[in-house]
Scaffold this motif. Structure first.
Motif, short mmCIF file in Angstrom:
data_model
loop_
_atom_site.label_atom_id
_atom_site.label_comp_id
_atom_site.label_asym_id
_atom_site.label_seq_id
_atom_site.Cartn_x
_atom_site.Cartn_y
_atom_site.Cartn_z
N LEU A 188 0.82 -1.21 0.00
CA LEU A 188 0.00 0.00 0.00
C LEU A 188 0.86 1.26 0.00
CD1 LEU A 188 -2.85 -1.01 2.46
CD2 LEU A 188 -3.01 -0.72 -0.02
N LEU A 189 1.95 1.24 0.76
CA LEU A 189 2.85 2.38 0.78
C LEU A 189 3.50 2.60 -0.59
CD1 LEU A 189 4.11 4.59 2.53
CD2 LEU A 189 5.93 2.98 3.09
N GLY A 190 3.92 1.51 -1.22
CA GLY A 190 4.51 1.61 -2.56
C GLY A 190 3.50 2.12 -3.58
N ALA A 191 2.27 1.61 -3.52
CA ALA A 191 1.23 2.07 -4.43
C ALA A 191 0.92 3.55 -4.21
CB ALA A 191 -0.03 1.23 -4.26
N ALA A 192 0.85 3.97 -2.95
CA ALA A 192 0.58 5.38 -2.65
C ALA A 192 1.71 6.27 -3.16
CB ALA A 192 0.39 5.57 -1.15
N ALA A 193 2.95 5.81 -3.01
CA ALA A 193 4.09 6.59 -3.51
C ALA A 193 4.04 6.71 -5.03
CB ALA A 193 5.41 5.94 -3.07
N PHE A 194 3.73 5.60 -5.71
CA PHE A 194 3.63 5.64 -7.17
C PHE A 194 2.52 6.57 -7.63
CE2 PHE A 194 1.59 4.07 -11.04
CZ PHE A 194 2.61 4.30 -11.94
N VAL A 195 1.35 6.46 -7.00
CA VAL A 195 0.21 7.30 -7.39
C VAL A 195 0.53 8.77 -7.15
CG1 VAL A 195 -2.18 7.87 -6.79
CG2 VAL A 195 -1.53 5.50 -7.15
N THR A 196 1.17 9.08 -6.04
CA THR A 196 1.55 10.46 -5.74
C THR A 196 2.54 10.98 -6.79
OG1 THR A 196 1.21 10.11 -3.39
CG2 THR A 196 2.57 11.99 -4.00
N TYR A 197 3.53 10.18 -7.11
CA TYR A 197 4.51 10.59 -8.13
C TYR A 197 3.83 10.81 -9.47
CZ TYR A 197 8.59 10.63 -11.13
OH TYR A 197 9.52 11.00 -12.04
N LEU A 198 2.96 9.87 -9.86
CA LEU A 198 2.28 9.98 -11.15
C LEU A 198 1.37 11.20 -11.17
CD1 LEU A 198 1.67 8.81 -13.93
CD2 LEU A 198 -0.08 7.38 -12.87
#
Length: 141
Positions: A21-31
């Motif tokens: 979930l942390l990795g997905a949140a980081a990716f979504v924030t970056y995108l």
């Protein structure tokens, strides 16, 4: 397994979920903050640059960016399969979580093998179909 060991056995799974979930949140924030429509913002597709053919994922990053910014029609123009695929995965995830609440329900995994294979086959067929003559409408912009 004794009842005292049960909480310990759950920690690795909880940590894996938290990391995911942390990795997905980081990716979504970056995108969300970095527009892939700008040239050079992200790496180009190797298959597309080498052959001129669009792979099944071409346009997916731009479509995800458009969805994050609420532009559904632009997202569908970039990658026509992304939104339906996200809806299927969302339904399967909700189904999985719901079934985990019911101890009498069978299964409970994220996706039965048949559904997972069907999604993978649909993705590959989409990659072939989008490159056929006359179906340029499926090509990413």
């Amino acid at each position: 397994m004794t009842p005292a060991q049960a909480p310990r056995a759950r920690w690795p799974r909880l940590l894996a979920w938290a990391a995911g979930l942390l990795g997905a949140a980081a990716f979504v924030t970056y995108l969300y903050r970095n527009d892939p429509h700008q040239p050079g913002a992200y790496p180009t597709c190797f298959l597309r640059s080498a052959t001129g053919l669009a792979c099944p994922g071409c346009g997916g990053t731009r479509a995800a960016y458009d969805l994050l910014h609420g532009d559904v029609s632009e997202a569908m123009q970039e990658h026509a399969l992304l939104l339906p695929l996200l809806l299927v995965v969302g339904v399967l995830l909700v189904r999985s979580l719901w079934r985990r609440r019911d101890p009498d329900a069978r299964g409970g995994g994220l996706a039965p093998t048949g559904i997972g294979i069907s999604v993978a086959v649909a993705f590959l067929v989409f990659g072939i179909v989008r490159n056929l003559p006359g179906l340029e409408v499926l090509q990413p912009l």
